[in-house]
Design a protein around this motif. Structure first.
Motif, short mmCIF file in Angstrom:
data_model
loop_
_atom_site.label_atom_id
_atom_site.label_comp_id
_atom_site.label_asym_id
_atom_site.label_seq_id
_atom_site.Cartn_x
_atom_site.Cartn_y
_atom_site.Cartn_z
N PHE A 27 1.98 3.40 2.57
CA PHE A 27 1.75 3.14 1.14
C PHE A 27 0.25 3.06 0.85
O PHE A 27 -0.25 3.67 -0.10
N LEU A 28 -0.49 2.33 1.70
CA LEU A 28 -1.93 2.21 1.50
C LEU A 28 -2.66 3.50 1.84
O LEU A 28 -3.81 3.69 1.45
N GLY A 29 -2.00 4.40 2.55
CA GLY A 29 -2.60 5.70 2.86
C GLY A 29 -2.46 6.72 1.74
O GLY A 29 -3.12 7.76 1.76
N GLU A 30 -1.59 6.42 0.75
CA GLU A 30 -1.41 7.32 -0.39
C GLU A 30 -2.73 7.44 -1.16
O GLU A 30 -3.41 6.43 -1.41
N GLU A 31 -3.09 8.65 -1.56
CA GLU A 31 -4.38 8.90 -2.21
C GLU A 31 -4.54 8.10 -3.51
O GLU A 31 -5.62 7.60 -3.82
N HIS A 32 -3.46 7.96 -4.29
CA HIS A 32 -3.57 7.26 -5.57
C HIS A 32 -3.46 5.74 -5.42
O HIS A 32 -3.58 5.01 -6.40
N ILE A 33 -3.26 5.26 -4.18
CA ILE A 33 -3.22 3.81 -3.95
C ILE A 33 -4.55 3.35 -3.34
O ILE A 33 -5.34 2.67 -3.99
N ALA A 34 -4.81 3.70 -2.07
CA ALA A 34 -6.09 3.32 -1.45
C ALA A 34 -6.67 4.44 -0.59
O ALA A 34 -7.87 4.43 -0.31
N GLY A 35 -5.84 5.39 -0.16
CA GLY A 35 -6.32 6.50 0.64
C GLY A 35 -6.92 6.10 1.98
O GLY A 35 -7.86 6.73 2.46
N LEU A 36 -6.36 5.06 2.60
CA LEU A 36 -6.91 4.54 3.85
C LEU A 36 -6.36 5.28 5.07
O LEU A 36 -5.23 5.72 5.07
N GLN A 37 -7.19 5.40 6.10
CA GLN A 37 -6.73 5.90 7.39
C GLN A 37 -5.77 4.87 8.01
O GLN A 37 -5.83 3.68 7.70
N GLU A 38 -4.90 5.33 8.92
CA GLU A 38 -3.90 4.44 9.49
C GLU A 38 -4.51 3.21 10.14
O GLU A 38 -4.04 2.08 9.94
N SER A 39 -5.57 3.40 10.95
CA SER A 39 -6.18 2.27 11.65
C SER A 39 -6.79 1.26 10.69
O SER A 39 -6.78 0.05 10.94
N VAL A 82 -7.17 3.44 19.02
CA VAL A 82 -7.24 4.18 20.28
C VAL A 82 -6.44 5.46 20.19
O VAL A 82 -6.86 6.51 20.66
N ALA A 83 -5.28 5.36 19.51
CA ALA A 83 -4.40 6.53 19.42
C ALA A 83 -5.04 7.66 18.64
O ALA A 83 -4.80 8.83 18.91
N THR A 84 -5.87 7.32 17.65
CA THR A 84 -6.51 8.37 16.85
C THR A 84 -7.33 9.30 17.74
O THR A 84 -7.22 10.51 17.66
N GLY A 85 -8.12 8.69 18.66
CA GLY A 85 -8.90 9.51 19.57
C GLY A 85 -8.03 10.15 20.64
O GLY A 85 -8.24 11.28 21.03
N ALA A 86 -7.00 9.41 21.07
CA ALA A 86 -6.18 9.90 22.17
C ALA A 86 -5.38 11.12 21.78
O ALA A 86 -5.28 12.08 22.52
N VAL A 87 -4.82 11.09 20.57
CA VAL A 87 -3.99 12.21 20.15
C VAL A 87 -4.85 13.46 19.91
O VAL A 87 -4.42 14.57 20.13
N GLU A 88 -6.10 13.23 19.49
CA GLU A 88 -6.97 14.38 19.24
C GLU A 88 -7.40 15.03 20.56
O GLU A 88 -7.50 16.23 20.66
N GLY A 89 -7.70 14.20 21.59
CA GLY A 89 -8.26 14.74 22.81
C GLY A 89 -7.29 14.97 23.94
O GLY A 89 -7.61 15.67 24.89
N LEU A 90 -6.11 14.35 23.86
CA LEU A 90 -5.15 14.44 24.95
C LEU A 90 -3.79 14.89 24.42
O LEU A 90 -3.57 14.99 23.22
N SER A 91 -2.88 15.15 25.35
CA SER A 91 -1.51 15.46 24.94
C SER A 91 -0.84 14.21 24.41
O SER A 91 -1.29 13.10 24.65
N HIS A 92 0.27 14.43 23.69
CA HIS A 92 1.01 13.29 23.14
C HIS A 92 1.48 12.36 24.27
O HIS A 92 1.42 11.14 24.15
#
Length: 422
Positions: free
Chosen positions: A271-283, A176-186
């Motif tokens: 750690f899983l978001g690191e490009e050389h590990i898995a490059g996953l989005q936070e969600s 939810v936060a991914t969309g919220a931060v993009e479209g709304l204020s913090h």
């Protein structure tokens, strides 16, 4: 007054094994709830890190405030539980934890990082009282020989909470936060995303407090002090739990174990978001934390059965060795190998907390409440070790910073093999 208390205690303990089984079943709900709440921090960290533009050190203040409560509250909680008894201590802890969850509402409304930290501290204070009351209570509800197995079984439901929490948090906070931060204020994002999950938790904790206030649970008379509160209580020639070496070393074991487990869990999303590990989005990465905590749940059910046959200290040493090896593999590899190695650590973390706890409390008699307070005090490792790893991650890189949990597992290996027998 004292005579009335004694008669109540004898009545409560007359229920025998059937009453003990009912008490153990009731307590599993508590272990589930505090596991769920503690693991939700692993979702809160990347969320607040992004919203407030924090570095790793600043983000780890979340764990510092949460587990710092154990350091400040554990010893007073031990005295409180000794005076009130285990059951009333549990109700008190649930009510304070409920208040902490409610404080997330104004924290989200004002979108202030400091208010979030304050709410976490209050929440953790309630969880601390629960830990001080519930762990030794479970330890005492049966024979000494099966204490480790029994505590592992109830802690398996704690791990069930930690297994469910990442998915819950990923769906209700990070996705939810991914969309919220993009479209709304913090500030709007905080108000929309964080309020609901913690209001739900507040309602659940309040309901549990009401239920536990009404339950008829057995009182463990052998752990109560004599009615002469001014007298010195002696057990095996010791006047304090601090005089038991196996307890003191066990407290260090709890410190490094909680520190290592929380550090790994706190950095998993990044750690899983690191490009050389898995490059996953936070969600997406948050959902993989379920494997880490799910491994702990499976391992505790297995450990509860295995420790009926194998000494608890031996199992502890073996699991610590395997955890250290897996972290070293994750540090020195990339891709799927690094990813699954770090997630598999959860399986071997599984039995560590309940096993160290029960080994350290062994044969403390009337000093058990004090000993439990000391061990819960040591949970402050969850505040200090992740913060240190955050500093290391900022200075030397995230992957290399995992050397700190390896050192922690080294001490646990020593405690299982030798320290618990001293």
């Amino acid at each position: 007054m004292a005579s009335t208390m004694q008669s109540t205690q004898h009545t409560a303990t007359d229920g025998g094994n059937g009453n003990y089984r009912f008490a153990l079943v009731s307590l599993t709900s508590l272990f589930f709830m505090w596991g769920f709440i503690t693991c939700l921090n692993d979702i809160l960290i990347p969320h607040l890190k992004a919203v407030f533009s924090l570095n790793y050190t600043e983000a780890m203040l979340i764990q510092f405030c949460f587990f710092g409560a154990y350091f400040l509250v554990s010893l007073p909680a031990g005295k409180l539980v000794k005076k009130m008894g285990y059951q009333k201590g549990i109700v008190c802890g649930l009510l304070i934890a409920c208040l902490g969850c409610l404080l997330f509402y104004p924290a989200a409304a004002f979108a202030t990082y400091g208010l979030f930290l304050g709410a976490l501290f209050v929440l953790a204070s309630g969880i601390t009282i629960l830990q001080v009351a519930a762990n030794p209570y479970v330890n005492a509800l049966g024979s000494v020989e099966t204490a480790s197995s029994r505590l592992n079984l109830t802690q398996a439901f704690n791990a069930l909470g930690t297994t469910v929490a990442p998915y819950f948090g990923a769906v209700l906070i990070l996705s939810v936060a991914t969309g919220a931060v993009e479209g709304l204020s913090h500030a709007q994002a905080e108000a929309e995303v964080v309020k609901l999950p913690y209001l739900i938790l507040a309602g659940m904790l309040g309901l549990l407090a009401l239920i536990f206030a009404k339950l008829n649970l057995p009182t463990i008379a052998e752990h109560n002090e004599s009615s002469d509160s001014d007298g010195v209580v002696t057990h095996n020639g010791k006047t304090s739990a601090w005089q038991s070496i196996h307890l003191v070393l066990g407290a260090v074991g709890i410190f490094v174990y909680v520190g290592a487990e929380v550090s790994i869990g706190s950095f998993l999303v990044n750690f899983l978001g690191e490009e050389h590990i898995a490059g996953l989005q936070e969600s997406d990465a948050a959902k993989y934390i379920t494997y880490y905590w799910g491994g702990a749940m499976v391992g505790r059910f297995i450990g509860s059965a295995v420790m009926q046959k194998i000494p608890a200290g031996t199992m502890l040493a073996f699991n610590a060795l395997m955890a250290a090896v897996l972290v070293l593999i994750a540090m020195n590899s990339s891709g799927a190998i690094a990813m699954w190695s770090i997630l598999a650590v959860g399986l071997f973390n599984s039995i560590m907390f309940p096993t160290i706890f029960s080994l350290a409390l062994r044969d403390l008699g009337p000093h058990t409440s004090q000993g439990s307070g000391i061990l819960c005090l040591a949970i402050v490792g969850g505040a200090i070790v992740p913060l240190l790893q955050g500093v290391m991650a900022d200075s030397m890189g995230l992957q290399l910073a995992f050397i700190l949990p390896v050192v922690c597992y080294g001490f646990i290996l020593f405690y299982g093999a030798k320290g618990s027998k001293m």
